[in-house]
Write an enzyme that holds these catalytic residues in place. Structure first.
Site, PDB file in Angstrom:
ATOM      1  N   GLU A  90       0.837  -1.195   0.000  1.00 36.84           N
ATOM      2  CA  GLU A  90       0.000   0.000   0.000  1.00 36.84           C
ATOM      3  C   GLU A  90       0.871   1.244   0.000  1.00 36.84           C
ATOM      4  O   GLU A  90       1.911   1.274   0.640  1.00 36.84           O
ATOM      5  CB  GLU A  90      -0.854   0.019   1.266  1.00 36.84           C
ATOM      6  CG  GLU A  90      -1.753  -1.171   1.367  1.00 36.84           C
ATOM      7  CD  GLU A  90      -2.490  -1.228   2.681  1.00 36.84           C
ATOM      8  OE1 GLU A  90      -2.439  -0.248   3.447  1.00 36.84           O
ATOM      9  OE2 GLU A  90      -3.109  -2.260   2.938  1.00 36.84           O
ATOM     10  N   CYS A 103       3.458   8.261   1.507  1.00 38.21           N
ATOM     11  CA  CYS A 103       3.856   7.325   2.558  1.00 38.21           C
ATOM     12  C   CYS A 103       4.136   5.984   1.893  1.00 38.21           C
ATOM     13  O   CYS A 103       3.227   5.364   1.330  1.00 38.21           O
ATOM     14  CB  CYS A 103       2.710   7.218   3.574  1.00 38.21           C
ATOM     15  SG  CYS A 103       2.995   6.040   4.884  1.00 38.21           S
ATOM     16  N   CYS A 110       5.035  -7.401   7.375  1.00 39.24           N
ATOM     17  CA  CYS A 110       6.011  -6.977   8.383  1.00 39.24           C
ATOM     18  C   CYS A 110       6.134  -8.081   9.417  1.00 39.24           C
ATOM     19  O   CYS A 110       5.147  -8.734   9.760  1.00 39.24           O
ATOM     20  CB  CYS A 110       5.539  -5.695   9.067  1.00 39.24           C
ATOM     21  SG  CYS A 110       6.732  -4.997  10.242  1.00 39.24           S
ATOM     22  N   CYS A 114       3.613  -5.906  15.852  1.00 38.05           N
ATOM     23  CA  CYS A 114       2.977  -4.987  16.801  1.00 38.05           C
ATOM     24  C   CYS A 114       1.463  -5.247  16.723  1.00 38.05           C
ATOM     25  O   CYS A 114       0.882  -5.170  15.639  1.00 38.05           O
ATOM     26  CB  CYS A 114       3.300  -3.535  16.453  1.00 38.05           C
ATOM     27  SG  CYS A 114       5.082  -3.207  16.388  1.00 38.05           S
ATOM     28  N   CYS A 117      -1.135  -2.872  14.903  1.00 42.40           N
ATOM     29  CA  CYS A 117      -0.850  -2.464  13.526  1.00 42.40           C
ATOM     30  C   CYS A 117      -1.398  -3.496  12.545  1.00 42.40           C
ATOM     31  O   CYS A 117      -1.129  -4.693  12.678  1.00 42.40           O
ATOM     32  CB  CYS A 117       0.657  -2.305  13.345  1.00 42.40           C
ATOM     33  SG  CYS A 117       1.164  -2.041  11.636  1.00 42.40           S
ATOM     34  N   GLY A 199       5.766  -2.423   6.625  1.00 38.02           N
ATOM     35  CA  GLY A 199       7.113  -2.959   6.783  1.00 38.02           C
ATOM     36  C   GLY A 199       8.008  -2.148   7.691  1.00 38.02           C
ATOM     37  O   GLY A 199       7.684  -1.029   8.095  1.00 38.02           O
ATOM     38  N   GLU A 200       9.134  -2.740   8.039  1.00 38.29           N
ATOM     39  CA  GLU A 200      10.118  -2.110   8.906  1.00 38.29           C
ATOM     40  C   GLU A 200      11.348  -1.767   8.051  1.00 38.29           C
ATOM     41  O   GLU A 200      12.087  -2.659   7.633  1.00 38.29           O
ATOM     42  CB  GLU A 200      10.473  -3.070  10.049  1.00 38.29           C
ATOM     43  CG  GLU A 200      11.704  -2.715  10.844  1.00 38.29           C
ATOM     44  CD  GLU A 200      11.733  -1.264  11.351  1.00 38.29           C
ATOM     45  OE1 GLU A 200      10.680  -0.724  11.742  1.00 38.29           O
ATOM     46  OE2 GLU A 200      12.826  -0.662  11.317  1.00 38.29           O
ATOM     47  N   SER A 231      10.845   5.932   9.435  1.00 35.50           N
ATOM     48  CA  SER A 231      10.352   5.557  10.760  1.00 35.50           C
ATOM     49  C   SER A 231      10.745   4.108  11.062  1.00 35.50           C
ATOM     50  O   SER A 231      10.508   3.220  10.252  1.00 35.50           O
ATOM     51  CB  SER A 231       8.827   5.698  10.788  1.00 35.50           C
ATOM     52  OG  SER A 231       8.309   5.300  12.041  1.00 35.50           O
ATOM     53  N   CYS A 376      -1.774   2.133   8.120  1.00 37.91           N
ATOM     54  CA  CYS A 376      -0.813   1.133   7.701  1.00 37.91           C
ATOM     55  C   CYS A 376      -1.395  -0.287   7.600  1.00 37.91           C
ATOM     56  O   CYS A 376      -1.850  -0.845   8.582  1.00 37.91           O
ATOM     57  CB  CYS A 376       0.289   1.180   8.754  1.00 37.91           C
ATOM     58  SG  CYS A 376       1.644   0.123   8.482  1.00 37.91           S
TER      59      CYS A 376
HETATM   60  N1  SAH Z   1       7.887  -0.187  10.956  1.00 38.77           N
HETATM   61  C1  SAH Z   1       8.013   1.248  11.045  1.00 38.77           C
HETATM   62  C2  SAH Z   1       7.101   1.990  10.097  1.00 38.77           C
HETATM   63  C3  SAH Z   1       5.683   1.540  10.145  1.00 38.77           C
HETATM   64  S1  SAH Z   1       4.279   2.449  10.396  1.00 38.77           S
HETATM   65  C4  SAH Z   1       7.745   1.669  12.468  1.00 38.77           C
HETATM   66  O1  SAH Z   1       7.324   0.842  13.260  1.00 38.77           O
HETATM   67  O2  SAH Z   1       7.990   2.823  12.792  1.00 38.77           O
HETATM   68  C5  SAH Z   1       4.497   4.075  10.857  1.00 38.77           C
HETATM   69  C6  SAH Z   1       3.893   4.396  12.220  1.00 38.77           C
HETATM   70  O3  SAH Z   1       2.490   4.080  12.298  1.00 38.77           O
HETATM   71  C7  SAH Z   1       4.556   3.647  13.351  1.00 38.77           C
HETATM   72  O4  SAH Z   1       4.814   4.540  14.396  1.00 38.77           O
HETATM   73  C8  SAH Z   1       3.494   2.658  13.739  1.00 38.77           C
HETATM   74  O5  SAH Z   1       3.663   2.195  15.045  1.00 38.77           O
HETATM   75  C9  SAH Z   1       2.246   3.466  13.542  1.00 38.77           C
HETATM   76  N2  SAH Z   1       1.014   2.677  13.494  1.00 38.77           N
HETATM   77  C10 SAH Z   1       0.845   1.422  13.057  1.00 38.77           C
HETATM   78  N3  SAH Z   1      -0.433   1.023  13.211  1.00 38.77           N
HETATM   79  C11 SAH Z   1      -1.083   2.060  13.767  1.00 38.77           C
HETATM   80  C12 SAH Z   1      -2.440   2.257  14.167  1.00 38.77           C
HETATM   81  N4  SAH Z   1      -3.343   1.286  14.050  1.00 38.77           N
HETATM   82  N5  SAH Z   1      -2.768   3.460  14.709  1.00 38.77           N
HETATM   83  C13 SAH Z   1      -1.845   4.440  14.835  1.00 38.77           C
HETATM   84  N6  SAH Z   1      -0.556   4.308  14.462  1.00 38.77           N
HETATM   85  C14 SAH Z   1      -0.169   3.126  13.950  1.00 38.77           C
END
Ligand code: SAH
Length: 386
Positions: A90, A103, A110, A114, A117, A199-200, A231, A376
């Site tokens: 996406e 973005c 990933c 988490c 997410c 992804g990370e 990020s 995301c």
């Molecule tokens: N893997 C990277 C980038 C991914 S997403 C990272 O973890 O930073 C970018 C941001 O969106 C991250 O801070 C992630 O924790 C956040 N994010 C993911 N799912 C979310 C959600 N459901 N609500 C709010 N923020 C979210």
């Protein structure tokens, strides 16, 4: 392999290896990164046989748009792409006044898991190549540029239903998209890039750095490094390397919890890279680069929006060199497999007041495109074959 997977030097040695004059590489590069053409055929100053050989050996566009959604407010546009092997990623375009932020994803899926997410809930498919990252950016830059000059004439403000907005048309047709405020504004260029899609980035470190280099290459697209943010979930080896490789590119770290017991749950990689070590790595990064670092914090009602967490977060932030830390707060975007909810307004105010009290600069980011699952990983989750 696509042409976008190559650095300029790689392209040049390839072209020379084919017995072509060196200037051909420069011509190809200009078509790719200055003219932003979307096919081999458009490189009209190349001899036909060379174009043919390029087309036979390299793909050009590997991203096939499957779903293209526009939020009802017209400011957020999200595309689900299929890659040649069938995996899906996406990419989101967000408009805000004169800003146009894309973005991008760095992996299909990933592995960080988490729980809040949507991407994490879906597991890991594979790393993207550097070219697949670059192509996402250029896809949206091309769209914005195509709209150039047309915006003033676009009077149709007809809003379409969600189903009408879904499309599986190839890229070229996407510029015929219903009018959006993204194009009502004169800004027909991307202004910012965030590596915050699926992804990370630091779990796909080399491709991420290669993509960054290609995007900011002064002889190529020449995008400003200071307008890019990567990020990370907090992979310490990546943060250490990025202090050397990142140049002027900004770094954000997803903290989300300021004590190990809570962070172990919200960001499971914390068990491997606990807060004490992570914060030390962040401090070292800021010391080395003298660049401002952001902490990301998704506010979850009753989970991490407590006074205890706000205080603990302030303590962590105070360990960073003064003036070089910023906290980005974002109310949780609800996802299918996570029961938590976004913090209520009064709790957000309360949380921010505690950060303010400690002098920690913080911003509340607005959630964008909730109606199109712009968070995301959410679109893939909602699509039938996701
Ligand atoms: N893997 C990277 C980038 C991914 S997403 C990272 O973890 O930073 C970018 C941001 O969106 C991250 O801070 C992630 O924790 C956040 N994010 C993911 N799912 C979310 C959600 N459901 N609500 C709010 N923020 C979210």
């Amino acid at each position: 392999m696509s042409l976008f997977d190559l650095s300029f030097d790689e392209l040049q040695s390839l072209i020379e290896g084919w017995g072509e004059p060196a200037f051909r590489a420069r011509q190809i590069w200009e078509w790719m990164y200055h003219q932003l053409v979307d096919s081999h055929d458009a490189m009209t100053n190349l001899p036909k046989p060379l174009r043919g050989r390029l087309a036979a050996e390299f793909a050009f566009n590997r991203l096939t748009p499957r779903i293209d959604l526009l939020s009802t407010d017209g400011w957020t546009r999200k595309v689900l792409f299929a890659l040649p092997d069938g995996s899906q990623i996406e990419t989101v375009l967000m408009g805000y006044d004169k800003r146009r932020t894309v973005c991008v994803s760095t992996q299909a899926g990933c592995a960080m898991a988490c729980p809040f997410c949507a991407t994490g809930q879906g597991g890991f498919q594979r790393n993207l190549t550097s070219g697949e990252i670059v192509e996402q950016v250029l896809f949206f830059e091309r769209l914005l540029r195509k709209d150039e000059g047309r915006s003033a004439r676009m009077k149709d403000d007809g809003r379409k239903t969600k189903d009408e907005r879904r499309t599986s048309q190839p890229a070229s047709r996407l510029s015929d998209h219903p009018t959006t405020r993204l194009r009502d504004q004169p800004t027909n260029r991307l202004t910012n890039i965030v590596f915050m899609g699926m992804g990370e980035p630091f779990a796909n470190y080399t491709a991420t750095i290669d993509a960054l280099r290609r995007l900011i290459d002064p002889s190529g697209w020449n995008f400003g490094a200071r307008r890019i943010t990567v990020s990370t979930v907090g992979l310490i080896p990546g943060i250490e390397k990025f202090a050397r490789d990142g140049g002027q590119v900004n770094l954000a770290v997803s903290i989300h919890a300021a004590t190990d017991d809570l962070r172990d749950q919200l960001v499971p990689i914390n068990k491997r890279y606990p807060l004490r070590d992570l914060i030390e790595a962040c401090r070292a990064y800021v010391e080395t680069t003298r660049r401002r670092l952001s902490f990301e914090w998704a506010l979850i009602e009753g989970v991490n929006d407590t006074l205890e967490q706000a205080r603990a977060l302030a303590r962590l932030a105070l360990q960073m060199p003064k003036g070089l830390i910023h906290v980005n707060l974002i109310p949780l975007n609800p996802t299918r497999d996570y029961a938590g909810a976004a913090s209520r307004r009064d709790r957000i105010t309360f949380f921010r007041a505690e950060l303010d009290r400690h002098g920690i600069p913080n911003t509340l980011r607005i959630r964008r495109g909730i109606d199109i699952n712009a968070g995301c990983g959410q679109l893939r989750q909602a699509s039938p074959d996701g």
